[in-house]
Structures are given as structure tokens and as C-alpha cells.
Design a protein around this motif. Structure first.
Motif, PDB file in Angstrom:
ATOM      1  N   GLY A 109      49.849 -69.789  88.377  1.00 41.41           N
ATOM      2  CA  GLY A 109      51.094 -70.547  88.469  1.00 41.41           C
ATOM      3  C   GLY A 109      50.872 -71.708  89.402  1.00 41.41           C
ATOM      4  N   PRO A 110      51.834 -72.603  89.531  1.00 37.54           N
ATOM      5  CA  PRO A 110      53.218 -72.522  89.084  1.00 37.54           C
ATOM      6  C   PRO A 110      53.457 -73.160  87.711  1.00 37.54           C
ATOM      7  CG  PRO A 110      52.980 -74.419  90.467  1.00 37.54           C
ATOM      8  CD  PRO A 110      51.608 -73.794  90.346  1.00 37.54           C
ATOM      9  N   PHE A 111      54.739 -73.091  87.303  1.00 36.02           N
ATOM     10  CA  PHE A 111      55.216 -73.718  86.079  1.00 36.02           C
ATOM     11  C   PHE A 111      55.530 -75.196  86.308  1.00 36.02           C
ATOM     12  CE2 PHE A 111      58.963 -75.254  83.874  1.00 36.02           C
ATOM     13  CZ  PHE A 111      58.625 -75.083  82.552  1.00 36.02           C
ATOM     14  N   SER A 112      56.179 -75.465  87.451  1.00 30.56           N
ATOM     15  CA  SER A 112      56.737 -76.804  87.677  1.00 30.56           C
ATOM     16  C   SER A 112      55.707 -77.760  88.265  1.00 30.56           C
ATOM     17  CB  SER A 112      57.938 -76.696  88.622  1.00 30.56           C
ATOM     18  OG  SER A 112      58.095 -77.888  89.357  1.00 30.56           O
ATOM     19  N   SER A 113      55.681 -78.975  87.746  1.00 26.96           N
ATOM     20  CA  SER A 113      54.797 -80.009  88.287  1.00 26.96           C
ATOM     21  C   SER A 113      55.133 -80.302  89.742  1.00 26.96           C
ATOM     22  CB  SER A 113      54.941 -81.297  87.477  1.00 26.96           C
ATOM     23  OG  SER A 113      54.395 -81.143  86.200  1.00 26.96           O
ATOM     24  N   HIS A 138      49.418 -85.137  85.724  1.00 28.18           N
ATOM     25  CA  HIS A 138      47.977 -85.410  85.845  1.00 28.18           C
ATOM     26  C   HIS A 138      47.588 -85.655  87.291  1.00 28.18           C
ATOM     27  CE1 HIS A 138      49.944 -89.327  84.928  1.00 28.18           C
ATOM     28  NE2 HIS A 138      49.291 -89.670  86.000  1.00 28.18           N
ATOM     29  N   ARG A 139      48.588 -85.984  88.118  1.00 26.01           N
ATOM     30  CA  ARG A 139      48.258 -86.280  89.516  1.00 26.01           C
ATOM     31  C   ARG A 139      47.711 -85.045  90.242  1.00 26.01           C
ATOM     32  NH1 ARG A 139      52.582 -89.791  92.423  1.00 26.01           N
ATOM     33  NH2 ARG A 139      53.918 -87.971  92.240  1.00 26.01           N
ATOM     34  N   LEU A 140      48.045 -83.846  89.712  1.00 20.77           N
ATOM     35  CA  LEU A 140      47.559 -82.605  90.336  1.00 20.77           C
ATOM     36  C   LEU A 140      46.034 -82.533  90.303  1.00 20.77           C
ATOM     37  CD1 LEU A 140      48.177 -79.764  91.529  1.00 20.77           C
ATOM     38  CD2 LEU A 140      48.214 -78.921  89.186  1.00 20.77           C
ATOM     39  N   THR A 141      45.432 -82.952  89.181  1.00 19.98           N
ATOM     40  CA  THR A 141      43.973 -82.879  89.084  1.00 19.98           C
ATOM     41  C   THR A 141      43.318 -84.241  89.290  1.00 19.98           C
ATOM     42  OG1 THR A 141      44.360 -82.883  86.707  1.00 19.98           O
ATOM     43  CG2 THR A 141      43.703 -80.796  87.685  1.00 19.98           C
ATOM     44  N   ASN A 142      44.117 -85.285  89.520  1.00 22.85           N
ATOM     45  CA  ASN A 142      43.547 -86.593  89.836  1.00 22.85           C
ATOM     46  C   ASN A 142      43.649 -86.869  91.331  1.00 22.85           C
ATOM     47  OD1 ASN A 142      43.020 -86.805  87.173  1.00 22.85           O
ATOM     48  ND2 ASN A 142      44.378 -88.519  86.749  1.00 22.85           N
ATOM     49  N   GLN A 154      47.161 -78.765  79.206  1.00 24.26           N
ATOM     50  CA  GLN A 154      46.821 -80.186  79.117  1.00 24.26           C
ATOM     51  C   GLN A 154      47.733 -80.934  80.077  1.00 24.26           C
ATOM     52  OE1 GLN A 154      49.011 -79.875  76.017  1.00 24.26           O
ATOM     53  NE2 GLN A 154      47.554 -79.016  74.550  1.00 24.26           N
ATOM     54  N   HIS A 155      47.201 -81.978  80.717  1.00 24.71           N
ATOM     55  CA  HIS A 155      48.109 -82.733  81.582  1.00 24.71           C
ATOM     56  C   HIS A 155      48.724 -83.902  80.822  1.00 24.71           C
ATOM     57  CE1 HIS A 155      45.053 -85.765  82.190  1.00 24.71           C
ATOM     58  NE2 HIS A 155      44.241 -84.930  82.831  1.00 24.71           N
ATOM     59  N   VAL A 156      49.728 -84.527  81.434  1.00 27.36           N
ATOM     60  CA  VAL A 156      50.543 -85.476  80.679  1.00 27.36           C
ATOM     61  C   VAL A 156      49.868 -86.813  80.464  1.00 27.36           C
ATOM     62  CG1 VAL A 156      52.709 -84.397  81.275  1.00 27.36           C
ATOM     63  CG2 VAL A 156      51.781 -86.184  82.755  1.00 27.36           C
ATOM     64  N   PHE A 157      48.828 -87.118  81.226  1.00 32.91           N
ATOM     65  CA  PHE A 157      48.111 -88.349  80.911  1.00 32.91           C
ATOM     66  C   PHE A 157      47.374 -88.160  79.584  1.00 32.91           C
ATOM     67  CE2 PHE A 157      44.621 -91.292  80.744  1.00 32.91           C
ATOM     68  CZ  PHE A 157      45.242 -92.488  81.082  1.00 32.91           C
ATOM     69  N   VAL A 187      56.577 -88.639  85.143  1.00 32.16           N
ATOM     70  CA  VAL A 187      55.158 -89.008  85.063  1.00 32.16           C
ATOM     71  C   VAL A 187      54.660 -89.162  83.622  1.00 32.16           C
ATOM     72  CG1 VAL A 187      52.845 -88.392  85.805  1.00 32.16           C
ATOM     73  CG2 VAL A 187      54.769 -87.950  87.286  1.00 32.16           C
ATOM     74  N   PRO A 188      55.077 -88.279  82.676  1.00 27.77           N
ATOM     75  CA  PRO A 188      54.586 -88.450  81.307  1.00 27.77           C
ATOM     76  C   PRO A 188      54.953 -89.809  80.730  1.00 27.77           C
ATOM     77  CG  PRO A 188      55.773 -86.376  81.535  1.00 27.77           C
ATOM     78  CD  PRO A 188      55.959 -87.119  82.816  1.00 27.77           C
ATOM     79  N   TRP A 189      56.143 -90.263  81.048  1.00 26.71           N
ATOM     80  CA  TRP A 189      56.619 -91.559  80.559  1.00 26.71           C
ATOM     81  C   TRP A 189      55.761 -92.686  81.113  1.00 26.71           C
ATOM     82  CZ3 TRP A 189      58.856 -94.786  77.471  1.00 26.71           C
ATOM     83  CH2 TRP A 189      59.441 -95.975  77.908  1.00 26.71           C
ATOM     84  N   GLU A 190      55.466 -92.633  82.421  1.00 20.66           N
ATOM     85  CA  GLU A 190      54.637 -93.672  83.035  1.00 20.66           C
ATOM     86  C   GLU A 190      53.261 -93.704  82.373  1.00 20.66           C
ATOM     87  OE1 GLU A 190      54.744 -92.599  87.150  1.00 20.66           O
ATOM     88  OE2 GLU A 190      56.915 -92.894  87.245  1.00 20.66           O
ATOM     89  N   ALA A 191      52.700 -92.509  82.129  1.00 18.76           N
ATOM     90  CA  ALA A 191      51.368 -92.431  81.522  1.00 18.76           C
ATOM     91  C   ALA A 191      51.401 -92.986  80.098  1.00 18.76           C
ATOM     92  CB  ALA A 191      50.895 -90.985  81.514  1.00 18.76           C
TER      93      ALA A 191
END
Lengths: 417, 305
Positions: A109-113, A138-142, A154-157, A187-191
Motif C-alpha cells: 500500500g497505499p492506495f492514494s497518491s 509518477h512523482r512517487l518513482t521520479n 502503472q503511473h499516470v505519466f 497530476v494525470p492531467w498535467e502529464a
């Protein structure tokens, strides 16, 4: 003079005691025997429920299978679940409770970004790893990544770029967005937009609506969005939020008037609640669990679908498959490392291929992102299964969808400045 | 300056859009009005600030789901359900009033607040135990499922029902309060409950009745909103905040204030969503803050001595 020294001595002694106590506590955690406890620090409230309740069942299934085959390192595995109500503060409290009181040796977990970014910071400070399940920023793994962070989804980027490439070939020019006002909604929208505008400089943003997380009445946002006369609307609502949105948007002729594009909602977690009421022709990232091509028609995935159906009475959702894979990943790492100690476990998991119902995958060593593919397609109701599925599906393998090592190192270097 | 107006208010020249935003604003106002008027009514008579009023609204939505299932397709089930769901919530409110609230009318307001806050926590867990944590869908009645055209733009037919129902209930309440003996007693109780008791009215029973009526209004709002938003945990907290904003602006205890402030808050939100999407939620709080500074007792409230 002597008094002051006495004070200093006392302070040093106290500090020593505190440090000693914490080290001892750590040692006790490390040597704990009995069941191998795995903490699941997750959200089981509101919009998250369509993902996480089936996810819980799939995790329990995976653990039962592991235990039936003799457990991990000869120990039975036990899951302990906590609900953070999508709140980072409560998530951190749960995380610490799981580790220090419940003596959990691993965290899923967690579920929430939003919660995941708080976890990343804590994990780095306390040198405890976690495997994020659904959290998709995607910022979590970037830029927020550190070696204690792993991620399955999958991340949102990745999904944003994949959708943008399809959208770039469509005639739509005027874009709007509706999403929850938090990391996973914005974040998905920005990406998506960044990639789309690079390929199509003529794209215009005509509306941005971000209702608060947990909002249930989207009516004013729907009418305001339609008012801006967009050709396409990017929707990052998910779970029950997406279902409510669709029910409220339909009477306004929303789906006839605009092209909906979404990074989440091709997953049954988002659309199953709508049944055959789900609108057709939406461009979505999703999980077409009944598709008749690999990996969905592979014996391993078919068997997984059957086991989930037998257990829950329902076909799997994206939360089920990613939850199941998260447990499999942890098991593969622990088996190779021969321990649950975090440092060797992290080394063992990097680039370690393991089998999942969706094929062989591994965590990349420089961002600990799982190489899970994405499937993009157009929604279509399938009366046979009583819900929508995707057609004209494009498979985007991880090596195409994820950023390269060079790109990510550059992003991190930039963020440091 | 001109450009600022063009970007943020240019849409006001689009008649069909303005109508649409106004209509959806008015529809949301009806839910707010039903909840806020019950809250205000209960406060006006018993001086209890009922935090659990949002929970009653949520229970209305859940009862709607349960009754629709129990009625299972009998003709006119939707209308029967609306009545049964309201009555169920009225009963719930009545039980809580008789068992608990009645004992603390003379206690410090802080204890009353604590008690109703305890209700909020208890009821939210009870709802999760009874109905689970996932949203419960309540279907719209067939006849109201489609949409009508307002100046060329489709508008959900169900929302028209909501607006009509809101007006009817408002009218009925006015008749009850100003044209019946019971309404006179309620108004008298607002003025001086001790005098009313001295004149021989059974005041505790009147309080229970008022509390049940207020609860029924919240239940009705919940039952009517359920087909739009699905009954789900958390709807108690979100409505009670908005309802308090409404009663603070309109004036606690004022019926007319609740009606006008509901319209103000909901329409402001609907229009603000187009003009200033980033801060649309803040607008209502700004109005509340201004009212609190210049007229702390609300636009239509009575100044407390």
C-alpha cells in the motif's frame, strides 16, 4: 562548573538510553518469529472501496496460496489491514502502528497518491521499504523516489502519455478536465496535457474543474464544463466518484457532446457499478479482464479470474490483480533474499523477474517501478458479461510507456535545484 | 480590467448556459433548504444545535435504498419510498430525542453539542454496519430518467421534480406554521417555552414532534438526493457543513432565512463554478464571513439579547 558537566553527562546518558532502546526495539523486530506479518496500509473508505475491497480479497487469496505451500522462509504469512480514509496524516499513523506495534516486517500500500508521497518521505527517514499498490502519481518513482519505494501500478505519466498519443491523432482541439482536487486527480492531467501539447500545439484548454476529494454532486461542474464547449474532456475521477459522475452527466447529453478520455476508468473498479449503463466510446486506460488475447487468455490469468470469481462471486478488478501481484512480488523478493531485512530485500527485488497472472515482470533498479504494461481502448458494453469492456485495444509495454533511466535522472537532477 | 470581465463573466451573455447553471443551482438549493430548514426549526424551538442532522440526511438516502428494495417494483414505488424514508428518519429522530436529548435541554449547550456530535460518530458507524462501506445506488423512477430541453440544452427531468418538491414542501411548511394551531404553538415555543408550559401545553411532546418533523425533512432530502449521488458514507459530513453555512447566513431559527440563504449559497456555487472554477467553493464561506462580521445573528435572524 562541575554542575554543568553533570548536566551534560546526564543528557548524554539519556540520549544513549533512547538510542539504545530504539536499537533494541529494532533488533526485536528483526528477530521476531512466529507468523510473518505484512502490514497493508491502505484506504477502505469512500471512492477507494471499489478498488480496495476486492484487492483485500485477492491479497488474502495470494497469502493463502503461499501458506498452503509452506509459507515464506518456513513461516506462515499474516496480513494486517489498516484504513487511512485517504488521509496522509492517518496513513502515517497507520504505517507506524503497523511497523512498531504490530511488528509488520513488510508494508503493502497505499492506495492514494497523496498518501504515497507522505510514505516515501517517512520510508527514507526510517529506512523501511514499502510496495505501493494503486498509488499512481509518477512523482512517487521520479522526483520523490528513494530506494525504499516500490510500486506495482502503472503511473499516470505512463498512462497519460499513452492516451495523449492516441488523442493527438483525433480531431479534437478544445480540451477540458474534471478531477478530484488532489495529487491523483491533478497530476494525470498535467502529464497528459504536456505530451499532447508537444505533439499538437493547436490544443486549447477551455475548462479546468477540480471538485474536492469526496464530492458526490458533480452537477455544477458538469454544466460548467459543457458550457465551455470542449471537444474532449479528460476525467480523472475514479471509483464511486466516476460512477456518480457518469449517472449525473448522462442526462445532460454529456457523452454525445464530448469525447471522454480517462486514465483510470477502463478498469472494472470504476465502471462495474454502472453495469450495462456505462457509456460507449470513451477512450480509456483499463483492465479488459475477459479479452481473448495474451496475457488475458493465458492459463495463468484465466485461473486467476476463476479463483477470484469463486471467492468473491465477481470477476476481478484492477485492484484484485495488482494486489495479488504485490503479494507475489514480496514473496519472490523474500525468497531470494532469504530474509525480510529491508536492505537485502531491496537489493534482491531489483531487476528480479517473477511470474504473475499477467506475465513475467520485474522492478526496475533505478526507480523500482514494476514493468506492468497498460491497455488503452474504447469502451463498449458487452451484454455477455453485463458490463463494459474495451475494444480496439492497444497494448503499451512498460519499456515503451515508462521513461528511460536518463530521462528520470534528469527529472531528479532538475527537482533538486 | 475589461479582459478580466470578458474571461470570467463573458459567459453571462450565453442565455441558455446561464439558465442551465441557474437551474442546477436552484435544484441543489432545494436539498440544502430541506436540510437547513429542519436544522433551523429544531434550533428555533429547542435551542439544540443538532450536528447529527447531516446523519439524518444520510440515513434518508440509505432508507431510500432499503425501501426501494423492499417495495420491489410496486407501482409508484418511488413516491411511496419518499414517504416511508422520511417517516423512518422521523422515527429515528424521535427515538433519539426521547431517549437522550430530552434529558439535557437544560444542560450547558456544550454538552448538547457533544451529545449530537457523538450521534454523528455513532450513526456513521451504524450506517457502515447496516449498509456496508460502498455506495448504494437508488434508481431514478422511469418517468423521470430522461431529460427535457431548456432553451436547447438538455436538463435532467429529475432535477425539475426536485425543484418542484422543494417549493411544495416550503409552501406546506409555511401553511403549517402560520395557518394551524400546531404551528402557532411551535412559534410560541420559540418565543417562550416556559410561558407555553405554564399555559398548559405539553411542551416536551411538542419538542419531540418538532424534532421528528425536522428529521423527516432531512430524511426527505436524503431520499431525494440518493438517485443523484448514491447513498454513501461521508455524505453526512459534507451536507452538515453546507447546512451550517446556510443557517449562519440566513439566521438560526429563521425559516425564510434558510430558504433564501440556500438559494444564495447554491446559486453562488453554480455560477462561481463557471466564473472562478479554482475558488468556487470559497465564495459561500466568504459570504458567511462577511455576514458574521456585520450581522452575526444572520440576515433574517433575531438578535439575541
Amino acid at each position: 562548573m562541575t554542575r554543568r558537566f553533570a548536566h551534560v553527562g546526564l543528557l548524554v546518558a539519556l540520549a544513549g538510553l533512547v538510542i539504545g532502546a530504539t536499537t533494541l526495539a529494532d533488533l526485536r523486530v528483526a528477530s521476531a518469529q512466529g507468523p510473518l506479518k505484512v502490514g497493508v496500509a491502505n484506504s477502505y473508505t469512500g471512492v477507494a472501496i471499489p478498488y480496495t475491497v476486492p484487492e483485500k480479497e485477492a491479497m488474502l487469496l495470494a497469502v493463502e496460496e503461499i501458506n498452503a505451500a509452506g509459507g515464506l522462509l518456513g513461516r506462515q504469512v499474516k496480513l494486517i489491514f489498516r484504513d487511512d480514509k485517504l488521509r496522509p496524516d492517518l496513513g502515517l499513523t497507520n504505517l507506524q502502528e503497523l511497523i512498531y506495534q504490530e511488528k509488520a516486517e513488510a508494508i503493502l500500500g497505499p492506495f492514494s497518491s497523496g498518501v504515497s508521497l507522505a510514505f516515501a518521505d517517512w520510508a527514507k527517514q526510517h529506512r523501511r521499504m514499502f510496495i505501493a499498490t494503486i498509488a499512481a502519481t509518477h512523482r512517487l518513482t521520479n522526483e520523490f523516489w528513494n530506494p525504499y519505494v516500490f510500486r506495482v501500478n502503472q503511473h499516470v505519466f505512463f498512462t497519460g502519455r499513452a492516451l495523449a498519443r492516441v488523442a493527438a491523432k483525433l480531431p479534437h482541439k478544445r480540451y477540458a478536465v474534471i478531477g478530484q482536487d488532489y495529487e491523483g486527480g491533478r497530476v494525470p492531467w498535467e502529464a497528459f496535457l504536456a505530451v499532447l501539447q508537444k505533439e499538437r500545439p493547436d490544443i486549447e484548454v477551455v475548462g479546468q474543474q477540480f471538485p474536492k476529494l469526496g464530492e458526490t454532486d458533480f452537477t455544477p461542474y458538469i454544466t460548467a464544463t459543457l458550457a465551455a464547449r470542449p471537444d474532449a474532456v479528460f476525467v480523472t475521477l475514479f471509483g464511486t466518484g466516476f460512477q456518480q459522475f457518469v449517472l449525473q452527466a448522462k442526462p445532460y447529453g454529456f457523452f454525445e457532446r464530448v469525447q471522454l478520455i480517462g486514465p483510470y476508468s477502463g478498469r472494472p473498479d470504476d465502471h462495474r457499478g454502472l453495469g450495462t449503463q456505462a457509456p460507449e466510446g470513451m477512450l480509456l486506460n483499463g483492465y479488459p479482464w475477459n479479452a481473448d488475447f495474451p496475457p488475458f487468455n493465458s492459463p495463468a490469468h484465466r485461473a486467476f479470474v476463476d479463483k477470484i470469481k469463486k471467492r468473491t462471486g465477481n470477476a476481478p478488478v484492477w485492484g484484485s490483480i495488482t494486489g495479488y501481484i504485490a503479494v507475489q512480488a514480496l514473496a519472490a523478493g523474500v525468497r531470494k533474499a532469504g530474509t525480510t531485512d529491508n536492505e537485502p530485500l531491496i537489493k534482491a527485488l531489483e531487476n528480479l523477474p517473477f511470474d504473475t497472472p499477467l506475465g513475467r515482470m520485474q522492478f526496475r533498479d533505478f526507480d523500482h517501478q514494476l514493468t506492468i504494461p497498460a491497455w488503452i481502448g474504447w469502451s463498449k458494453v458487452d451484454p455477455k458479461i453485463g458490463e463494459m469492456t474495451l475494444t480496439k485495444i492497444q497494448v503499451i509495454p512498460a519499456e515503451q510507456g515508462l521513461q528511460t533511466k536518463e530521462e528520470i535522472l534528469e527529472i531528479r537532477a532538475k527537482a533538486k535545484k | 480590467m475589461l479582459e478580466f470581465f470578458a474571461t470570467h463573466f463573458g459567459w453571462l451573455t450565453d442565455v441558455s448556459l446561464v439558465t442551465l447553471q441557474l437551474a442546477s443551482g436552484i435544484a441543489s438549493a432545494m436539498f440544502l433548504f430541506l436540510v437547513a430548514s429542519g436544522l433551523s426549526l429544531i434550533f428555533g424551538v429547542s435551542r439544540i444545535i443538532n450536528f447529527a442532522h447531516g446523519s439524518f440526511y444520510m440515513f434518508g438516502a440509505y432508507f431510500a435504498h432499503t425501501w426501494v428494495q423492499l417495495l420491489g417494483g410496486t407501482p409508484g414505488e418511488f413516491w411511496v419510498m419518499l414517504i416511508l424514508a422520511s417517516l423512518s428518519v422521523a422515527l429515528l429522530g424521535g427515538v433519539l430525542e426521547v431517549l437522550f436529548l430530552r434529558r439535557i435541554y437544560h444542560a450547558d449547550p456544550i454538552f448538547q453539542l457533544l451529545l449530537t456530535f457523538a450521534f454523528v460518530l455513532l450513526l456513521s458507524d451504524v450506517a457502515k454496519i447496516l449498509w456496508g462501506a460502498e455506495g448504494k445506488v437508488v434508481p431514478r423512477p422511469e418517468a423521470l430518467a430522461g431529460s427535457v430541453s431548456i432553451l436547447g440544452t438538455p436538463f435532467p427531468r429529475y432535477m425539475l421534480l426536485v425543484v418542484a418538491a422543494g417549493f411544495l414542501v416550503g409552501l406546506a411548511l409555511w401553511v403549517v406554521f402560520y395557518r394551524t394551531r400546531w404551528g402557532r404553538l411551535v412559534r410560541a415555543a420559540r418565543h417562550s417555552r416556559d410561558m407555553l408550559g405554564a399555559l398548559g401545553t405539553n411542551v416536551p411532546r411538542l419538542f419531540t414532534q418538532v424534532f421528528m418533523l425536522g428529521s423527516a425533512l432531512a430524511g426527505l432530502a436524503g431520499a431525494m438526493v440518493a438517485p443523484i449521488v448514491t447513498a454513501a458514507p461521508g455524505m453526512d459530513a459534507s451536507i452538515i457543513i453546507d447546512a451550517f453555512v446556510v443557517v449562519v447566513i440566513g439566521g438560526l431559527g429563521s425559516f425564510l432565512g434558510a430558504a433564501l440563504a440556500s438559494l444564495l449559497v447554491a446559486v453562488l456555487k453554480a455560477l462561481g463554478t463557471v466564473s472562478f472554477p479554482a475558488i468556487s467553493m470559497v465564495l459561500a464561506y466568504v459570504v458567511m464571513a462577511v455576514v458574521l462580521i456585520f450581522r452575526p445573528w444572520g440576515l433574517f435572524g433575531r438578535r439575541e439579547e
